[in-house]
Each structure stands twice: as C-alpha cells, then as structure tokens.
Design an enzyme around this catalytic site. Structure first.
Site, short mmCIF file in Angstrom:
data_model
loop_
_atom_site.label_atom_id
_atom_site.label_comp_id
_atom_site.label_asym_id
_atom_site.label_seq_id
_atom_site.Cartn_x
_atom_site.Cartn_y
_atom_site.Cartn_z
NE ARG A 132 -29.73 -12.49 14.54
CZ ARG A 132 -29.06 -12.44 15.67
NH1 ARG A 132 -29.24 -13.36 16.61
NH2 ARG A 132 -28.19 -11.47 15.88
CE1 TYR A 187 -30.89 -8.60 5.41
CE2 TYR A 187 -31.03 -6.28 4.90
CZ TYR A 187 -31.45 -7.57 4.70
OH TYR A 187 -32.43 -7.81 3.79
CD GLU A 188 -32.15 -7.81 11.19
OE1 GLU A 188 -31.97 -8.03 12.40
OE2 GLU A 188 -32.64 -6.75 10.78
N GLY A 189 -27.21 -9.60 12.00
CA GLY A 189 -26.16 -10.46 12.54
C GLY A 189 -25.47 -11.16 11.40
CD GLN A 238 -27.08 -15.26 12.79
OE1 GLN A 238 -27.79 -16.00 13.47
NE2 GLN A 238 -27.07 -13.95 12.93
#
Length: 575
Positions: free
Chosen positions: A297, A433-435, A440
C-alpha cells in the site's frame, strides 16, 4: 517523453521530512552515510535515465504478450531488468542477513520512486518483490529465508501476491483455493487467482508466488486462510530452479494502462501437481499477508508520486516550448510560450505542489517503517495511521496531476503519440488495487481513529494532531488541523453509517493537513536563493494558500450524516 532524475528533491525530502540523519545515527542504519545516500540517488538516476526511461513508450504500445509458453515482455525489458539485478538496485533496503545492503526503507523508497518515474509499469515488478521479501522476512521459516531471500533480494527471482479470485475481490474470506497436506510437510495447491501483477514474465529465473488458500476443515471467512509459498519452478537439491510446478498462465488482462505490467490469471494445480510450503502457522495467512499488503500500500501510494512526477516533467517541457497567443496581461502582442499564461502557470504550480506534497507524505511513512522496525512503538502506531493516507491520497494526487498534465498539453494531450495520456491511463488503477481508496478511508475511521486510545488516552490520531500543531505556523494550516481534530472527535462517537459516509472527505482533510505540515517544514528549511530553493518555497506557499483552504471546505461533507445517501431506494439510482 522527457525524464530527469529528481535527486535534489529526493535528498531534500529525505533530510527534512524523513530526517534520515537520525536513522543513520543508529547502529542498524550506520551505513546510510551522506556520501552513500548521494551515491545511491545519483546512481539510480543515471541508471533509470539510461536504461528504463527509453523503454517507456514500447512498454505502452507493444506491451507484455501472452503465449502458450508464458508471458513475453517487450524487446529490451529482459536486458534492462538483468542490468537492474547486476547493479544491486533490488538489495538496497534488504537486511544484510538476507543478502541486502541494509539501508533504510526510505532510501529504497527513493530508488523505486526514480525507477517508477522513468517507467512506472516496469517498476511494479521489483515493487511486488519488496513485499514478498517483507512477508518472508517476518513470517517465513529459517529454511525458506535461506533458500529464497537472497535471490529475491537481488531480484534474480521475483515475487507476487495472490489474493483475488473471480468470486472473491475485496472479500478475501470468500476465496476457494485449497491446500491439501501431502504428508511430507508440503501441500498440494489447487485454485485460480486473478489480477496477479507480473504473475508471469521472461525476465527472471524464478517467480515466487505467495498464495492465500484454505486448508481442510478450516474455519469459514478470513480466520481459515493460510499463506503458502509456491514457486514457478521447484527447487532442486542445490536450491536452484528445477522442474515446473504446475502453475499455468491462463491469460493476461487487456487493460486501460500499465501495458508493460502483465496482469495474469493463474491456475494452480491443473494436473494436481502444484506443491507449496506453508508460511507461518496454519490459519495465520491474513496476518502474514497483511505484512506484504501494508508494504504494498505504501508502494502503491509511491506509484501515485511516480506518475505525478512523470506527468509534471512532461507538462513543464511542453509548456516551455509550445508557443501560442499573446499574454493577455502583457504589453506585447507577440505570441508567447504557454508557460507565460496565468492559467497554465496555475496548473503547473498545482502539479508541482501536489507532487511534492504526495512525495513528502509517502516518504514520511517510509521513515516510520524504519523507526518501527527498530522497535519504536510510537512510530509503529504512526505508521498504521498514515498508511491509508499515503496510499489513498498519494494515488488521488497521482490521478489529479496526470489529468492536469493532459490539460496543459491541450488537444495534443488527448493524442496518444504525445505520451501525456499514458501517465493518466497507467495511474488510474492505483486508487483501486491494494484496497480501494474507499477501503482506506473506511480503515481510517473504522480502526485507526481508535488506535492506541486505551493505552495513551488520546491515541495515535491525537498524537499526530499534537505534533502538527506544535510545528504549524500558517493560520490556514492551523485551522485545518483544528478542523481535523474536531471532526475526528465527532466521528469517533458517530454511528457506523455516518462514520463511513464521512470517511472519504475526512481522509482527504487529514491527508492535506499532514502534507501541509510536511510542506511547511520544508519551506522553513529552504533558506538560500538557489533555483531549487526558490521553487520549493513557491510550491509551499501555493500549497498553504490554495490547497489547504480547499480541504477546509470539506468539513461540511465530513460531518454530514449518512441519511441523505439512503433517502431513496436503491432502484431509484437508475432513474
């Protein structure tokens, strides 16, 4: 497209935001002397300019190709990657015990910043490997570390993370990939994973897949997930890549951007002959994977910085050479370079200020990684708090600046041949992507606001507010810090729906306040009259005068209840 290494900016941020000399004063990072840092920054700048930047266009227009034998990268990529390995650029932040140079993660961040500005899609490959190293260094067995980390550290082998499945996107607990014990300490892996960046390529000797899977009789949801090490090629008795491990590339995605980064659909165990090793304890997969995800992240936030820097450099170069129209406020009727027009100046100044702010935020988080890794509990809490800010706001700014870059180019920005559009197409995925950035924001208000409150009264959020308030001098910045504190207190007592409805504007407020704090600090340090310092002071002034007040305008949204979102039935959105 033009590429100029940003060595002076990186050094300034490392000195005044990361405060890298504090790290170098510790035994762990004693090797990070001024001359070593300068050599690393200058060396990777020259390498990126000479070998990675020239491949940017072919990476976009040709891209990675699927073949029955696996993914093939565009011409020149394999050679440039081998030179990256030979140059030792992957070893910068890896501990010496695992074959690295043992320098701070913040220096490694600067290296990836340079490489990604030169060629963002290409730099995604070593970025993922950094995350795999982190997961194995923290959770792998001694034997796994011995066999895999030295090769991952150099980049001779690359790493991936395999979470997503067709039916399980953000809901990782819904995954169906299975791991069955084989009785000898290894496991048979079977399942399909999608959206696997650099899941296959022809640049490295081996690819080390870290795969989430469910063991027999495992609990439902995330509690029943385990993490497995699954190499593309099994290791022989000498620890070298040997037989293929029944991992097949079904396809690669046809994407909006990042064409030189193959996003693969991987099938494990089509012939029931895919063998993996458990990393950490059974059912401990999420804890191990989050080590990799949190690292990823931050590096995705850094991708926002990379795209912003690349787009800014391209827009500045174009504005300095494109001649069009007389300046409305000037005395001459002769046509001038478009950089002389006030609105173009506004866009360029915003691009530079937002890029510098995003870099300061991500580098600051990287410095907290180094301090937390040295046992600083306060830094560990601060890192948890700023990670969603760095990821979400860093990528938001990457999208904004890349879009502005197209605008500066005018109609030519919409023409692919100029290259301005590539930066926007490449960076657009980073907020997903990556959350997703919404995840977040939910993490910020759902977990991070309460972090440490029982142990220290105010908690980590209150500590950040206090640190910013201690340094802040600009009245607008102080007002924003006060607004963040008041809004945070209100959200802490709000219902879940109200908190989540307000989460995104609140994340932006806190991110801008944090960036403003770090930008103002840099402005105070930019004391001489050199061109770099003059530009730095101008960017800081612009940020405090124009961007900080915008964030103050989000207070109403960050304190609004959720009821308006549910004022109509879901079907009415189709009206």
């Amino acid at each position: 497209m033009p590429f100029t290494p940003i060595t002076a900016e990186q050094r300034f941020v490392l000195d005044h935001v990361v405060r890298v000399r504090e790290l170098a004063a510790t035994e762990r990072f004693a090797a990070a002397s001024d001359d070593v840092i300068d050599a690393v920054l200058e060396g990777v700048g020259a390498f990126a300019a000479g070998e990675w930047a020239p491949l940017l266009r072919a990476g976009d227009t040709v891209g990675a190709r699927w073949t029955p034998e696996g993914v093939r990268m565009p011409d020149g990529y394999a050679e440039a990657y081998h030179d990256y390995v030979d140059g030792g650029w992957g070893t910068i932040g890896v501990p010496e015990a695992h074959g690295g140079q043992g320098l701070p993660f913040a220096i490694q961040t600067a290296v990836l910043d340079t490489l990604g500005t030169a060629n963002m899609a290409f730099a995604l490959c070593p970025t993922l490997t950094v995350g795999a190293i982190e997961a194995l260094a923290h959770h792998g067995s001694a034997e796994q570390q011995r066999l895999y980390l030295p090769h991952l550290a150099t980049g001779a082998w690359t790493g991936t993370m395999n979470l997503t499945e067709p039916q399980a996107g953000s809901d990782v607990g819904a995954l169906r990939t299975t791991a069955t014990p084989l009785g000898d300490g290894t496991w048979r892996i079977k399942g399909t994973k999608i959206f696997i960046s650099f899941g296959d390529h022809d640049m490295a000797e081996n690819i080390v897949h870290l795969v989430l899977a469910r063991t027999p009789d495992a609990p439902v949801g995330t509690k029943g997930i385990s993490l497995f090490l699954v190499p593309k090629f099994r290791l022989d008795e000498d620890g070298r890549p040997g037989a293929a491990n029944d991992v097949r590339v079904v396809s690669i995605e046809h994407k909006m951007g990042l064409h030189a980064s193959p996003t693969c659909v991987l099938s494990f165990g089509d012939h029931d002959d895919c063998v993996g090793e458990l990393i950490g304890p059974e059912h401990g997969g999420m804890r191990a994977m989050f080590t990799m995800m949190n690292n990823a992240r931050l590096n995705v936030g850094l991708q926002g910085v990379q795209a912003a820097e690349a787009a800014t450099q391209a827009a500045v170069a174009y504005a300095l050479e494109r001649v069009q129209s007389a300046r409305a406020g000037g005395t001459s009727r002769d046509a001038v370079r478009i950089v002389e027009h006030p609105d173009v100046r506004r866009m360029l100044m915003r691009m530079k200020a937002q890029t510098q702010a995003a870099r300061a935020l991500v580098y600051y988080a990287a410095g907290q990684v180094d301090r937390a890794g040295s046992g600083d509990a306060r830094a560990r809490g601060r890192l948890e708090l700023v990670t969603p800010l760095a990821k979400a706001h860093g990528t938001d700014l990457g999208n904004e600046v890349a879009s502005l870059g197209i605008q500066v180019h005018g109609g030519m920005g919409y023409i692919e041949e100029t290259g301005a559009a590539q930066f926007f197409r490449d960076v657009r995925i980073t907020s997903i992507y990556e959350g997703t950035n919404g995840i977040q924001a939910a993490d910020l208000v759902g977990r991070k606001l309460a972090l440490g409150r029982e142990a220290s009264g105010g908690g980590v959020f209150a500590e950040l507010i206090a640190d910013m308030r201690d340094e802040a001098q600009d009245a607008r910045l102080i007002a924003l810090i006060d607004a963040c504190e008041a809004t945070g207190q209100a959200l802490a007592d709000a219902s879940t729906d109200d908190r989540l409805a307000a989460s995104y504007p609140f994340l932006t407020m806190v991110s801008v306040a944090t960036c403003g704090w770090l930008m103002e600090r840099q402005g105070r340090a930019a004391t001489d009259d050199a061109p770099f310092m003059r530009m730095k002071r101008a960017c800081v002034r612009f940020y405090l005068e124009q961007i900080v007040p915008e964030a103050l305008g989000l207070v109403a949204a960050a304190q609004a209840p959720a009821d308006v979102l549910y004022a109509v039935e879901a079907e009415l959105f189709a009206e």
